[in-house]
Scaffold this active site. Structure first.
Site, short mmCIF file in Angstrom:
data_model
loop_
_atom_site.label_atom_id
_atom_site.label_comp_id
_atom_site.label_asym_id
_atom_site.label_seq_id
_atom_site.Cartn_x
_atom_site.Cartn_y
_atom_site.Cartn_z
N ASP A 64 0.87 -1.18 0.00
CA ASP A 64 0.00 0.00 0.00
C ASP A 64 0.90 1.23 0.00
O ASP A 64 2.13 1.11 -0.05
CB ASP A 64 -0.96 -0.02 1.21
CG ASP A 64 -2.29 0.64 0.87
OD1 ASP A 64 -2.28 1.82 0.46
OD2 ASP A 64 -3.35 -0.02 1.01
N HIS A 66 -3.18 2.93 -4.58
CA HIS A 66 -2.53 2.49 -3.33
C HIS A 66 -1.09 2.01 -3.58
O HIS A 66 -0.61 1.10 -2.91
CB HIS A 66 -3.34 1.35 -2.69
CG HIS A 66 -4.62 1.80 -2.05
ND1 HIS A 66 -4.69 2.24 -0.76
CD2 HIS A 66 -5.88 1.90 -2.54
CE1 HIS A 66 -5.94 2.58 -0.47
NE2 HIS A 66 -6.68 2.39 -1.53
N GLU A 74 -10.11 2.14 -4.93
CA GLU A 74 -9.83 3.54 -4.64
C GLU A 74 -8.67 4.10 -5.46
O GLU A 74 -7.79 4.79 -4.93
CB GLU A 74 -9.50 3.70 -3.14
CG GLU A 74 -10.66 3.29 -2.25
CD GLU A 74 -10.33 3.41 -0.77
OE1 GLU A 74 -11.14 3.98 -0.04
OE2 GLU A 74 -9.27 2.92 -0.35
C1 ACM Z 1 -10.81 -1.02 0.84
O1 ACM Z 1 -11.26 -0.98 1.98
N1 ACM Z 1 -10.34 0.08 0.27
C2 ACM Z 1 -10.80 -2.24 0.08
#
Ligand code: ACM
Length: 611
Positions: A188, A262, A329
């Site tokens: 991440d 991410h 995201e």
């Molecule tokens: C997530 O909680 N962004 C998968």
């Protein structure tokens, strides 16, 4: 229902209530009497592949009951008297992961047609052995099998790093409650945790960030010349060892490499991977969304070359059939300004950046397929069109999962409203920081198969522990238990057997087991729930309740600590705020003893909670 049927059901129910297995087995029939364990009790196994299970059974019983049972081998499928018998019988008709456990005054036997089933039967047996040192196991018959094949937990090892020993500790705990899958969120913005031999900078640079404590997202970004000293990563040898360890507990490890969003830790290591090509540092928990280019460039071919090599190493390392590619995201603002992305879109007839993400995921799916793996991604991978054989992990509620299942894709349900273990489990005034609320009773109400969806596409469900606000393994345990008891039951037990009162009764016994094993857990379900509202004149009112039955609630407005001499809350009463009161305090009791914590909250803060 006839009276006899009613009475016999009642008997089964009452009798079943004296045992404490989590998750609740499919079928339990209580019998009269006990099997008494003693020094002469042996553990017999009938197949060499069960030898390590038999040794593990003996060692585990010794660890919590101080009784040393000898392990012996014998042939055939008959039980030996005065023994615990582990019987592998290919002819027995148990479901996948199913087992039959019988206890009589003469013997205990666990039968299954796989060693996995036997392992799960052994977990049930452990839970039948009292924790108070008593050695009496109640006579009964259990026939058991899981409702879902996918019973997962996710541990985010990127936002905070957890050692291999800590992950193993989690595996031990998961096995007790019949989970069978651990997803490791390995990458991440805040850290890359997996050695990739072809790209050493991923862990040399990407695994480390400047040290910070304090509120996540409100931390100072890295400063010029500051040393990155917080972090860590797993070598491939450590991962192999972990996978071997997990396999002994019948737990699969699902690796997640979260792309294209991410991805700041990879970009910090190899700046050419982003659209901007700018040099960034690994994020220590400072606010960045849309400011840093934390998305991999979906235009340049070099991104796909990088991923092909990374996934080759990941696929060789992890034996599980799936690889999770994240996909959630993804900030696409930089893609809109990126010449390579724009060219890629034009060349492939992609009308917007969502379709570009979809193109990216489809290429990954093909890439994984060539390596013999299936692709799993978060529900954002539906945007712009789902890759042909992708499976979806639904986190933004269930709707992504429903859409995917209706399009005949496999789905794992992990909706944030029921399965996000990073959320508050009690009043925010006394809990560590989190995003929103997920109480134990809400987790217990989770139903992974939505109405109108073909259940054959729902592989199962998963609880996700994101670790922005979880800096230590003790805190991870606090967030996991007892909410993961509820998840374990949701994912294993028949839907119709769910019973909140009985679940709490068993939970309370299991919390004693956790205490004895020095495992941390939350007692938040004993606390009061404060429900502020306003009347038509705008005056603040307070209602109180509890998650579980049978608690007394006492409160004060006068800046003293409440106890059983304070005003007792009457059910559904609406408390008005006395003139000039500035602080509200509340506590719970059971049977005359404090059981919940004191919650202290400013009246002004309560008023802010009213929408
Ligand atoms: C997530 O909680 N962004 C998968």
């Amino acid at each position: 229902m006839s009276t006899t049927m009613f009475l016999s059901c009642l008997y089964v129910l009452l009798a079943a209530q004296s045992i404490n297995i989590i998750p609740q087995p499919q079928k339990v029939e209580m019998k009269k009497g006990f099997f008494v364990l003693n020094e002469k009790t042996s553990i017999y196994f009938n197949d060499q592949q069960l030898k390590s299970l038999a040794n593990y059974t003996s060692a585990t019983i010794k660890s919590f009951n101080k009784l040393q049972l000898h392990v012996k081998s014998r042939n055939g499928t008959k039980s030996n008297a005065k023994s615990i018998n582990l019987i592998l019988d290919p002819k027995i008709n148990t479901a996948k992961e199913g087992y039959a456990l019988s206890v009589s005054s003469k013997e205990i036997s666990i039968k299954a047609n796989t060693s996995h089933g036997l392992f799960l039967g052994v977990q049930s047996l452990f839970q039948l052995i009292p924790i108070n040192g008593d050695r009496k196991v109640p006579s009964l018959l259990i026939e058991d099998e899981p409702r879902f094949a996918w019973r997962g937990l996710l541990l985010d090892v990127s936002r905070h790093f957890f050692t291999i020993d800590e992950v193993k500790h989690l595996i031990d705990q998961m096995a007790t409650y019949k989970f069978n899958l651990l997803q490791l969120h390995l990458t991440d913005d805040q850290g890359w945790r997996l050695e990739i031999k072809s790209y050493p900078e991923l862990t040399k640079i990407g695994a480390w960030r400047v040290p910070r404590t304090g509120l996540w997202w409100e931390r100072e970004c890295p400063q010029e010349g500051e040393e990155a000293t917080y972090g860590g990563f797993y070598t491939q040898e450590e991962i192999k060892d972990l996978i071997k360890y997990a396999a002994k507990y019948y737990i699969n490890i699902l690796p997640e490499i979260d792309v294209p969003g991410h991805s700041l830790s990879a970009i910090a290591a190899y700046p050419y991977l982003s659209s901007s090509g700018l040099k960034y540092n690994v994020n220590p928990g400072c606010q960045f969304y849309g400011i840093d280019d934390n998305s991999l460039c979906a235009g340049k071919e070099s991104t796909y070359e990088f991923l092909n090599i990374v996934f080759t190493e990941v696929a060789e390392l992890f034996p599980f059939e799936y690889i999770h590619i994240g996909g959630d995201e993804c900030y696409k603002g930089f893609w809109k300004k990126c010449e390579d992305c724009q060219k890629r879109m034009k060349d492939n007839g992609l009308k917007d950046v969502n379709e570009l993400q979809s193109y990216f995921i489809k290429r990954l799916e093909k890439m994984l397929k060539e390596k013999g793996k299936k692709l799993m991604g978060w529900d954002e991978i539906l945007e712009g069109g789902l890759a042909p054989n992708a499976s979806v992990m639904s986190w933004r509620g269930m709707k992504g999962g429903i859409a995917a299942a209706k399009a005949n894709h496999h789905v794992v349900m992990s909706p944030n409203g029921f399965a996000y273990l990073d959320l508050y489990q009690g009043d925010p005034a006394i809990e560590p920081p989190a995003y929103s609320m997920l109480r134990l009773n809400t987790v217990y109400a989770f139903e992974p198969v939505p109405v109108g969806v073909d259940s054959s596409f729902i592989l199962g469900g998963q609880g996700n522990l994101w670790t922005e606000s979880v800096p230590t393994f003790r805190q991870a345990e606090y967030m996991l238990w007892p909410r993961s008891f509820a998840l374990a039951e949701v994912l294993w037990s028949p839907k119709q057997s769910r019973n909140w009162t009985d679940f709490i009764r068993r939970t309370e016994e299991h919390l004693q087991r956790l205490s004895k094993a020095d495992i941390n857990y939350a007692r938040s379900f004993y606390d009061a729930i404060i429900i502020p509202s306003k009347d038509e004149k705008g005056n603040l009112l307070i209602q109180l309740s509890t998650e579980i039955e049978g608690l007394e609630i006492y409160y004060t407005f006068d800046n003293t600590y409440p106890d059983h001499y304070s005003p007792l809350y009457k059910k559904e009463e609406k408390l008005a705020i006395p003139k000039d009161a500035d602080t509200f305090r509340v506590i719970t009791y059971r049977d005359g003893k404090q059981i919940g914590r004191i919650i202290t909250i400013l009246i002004a803060d309560l008023a802010k909670r009213v929408k």
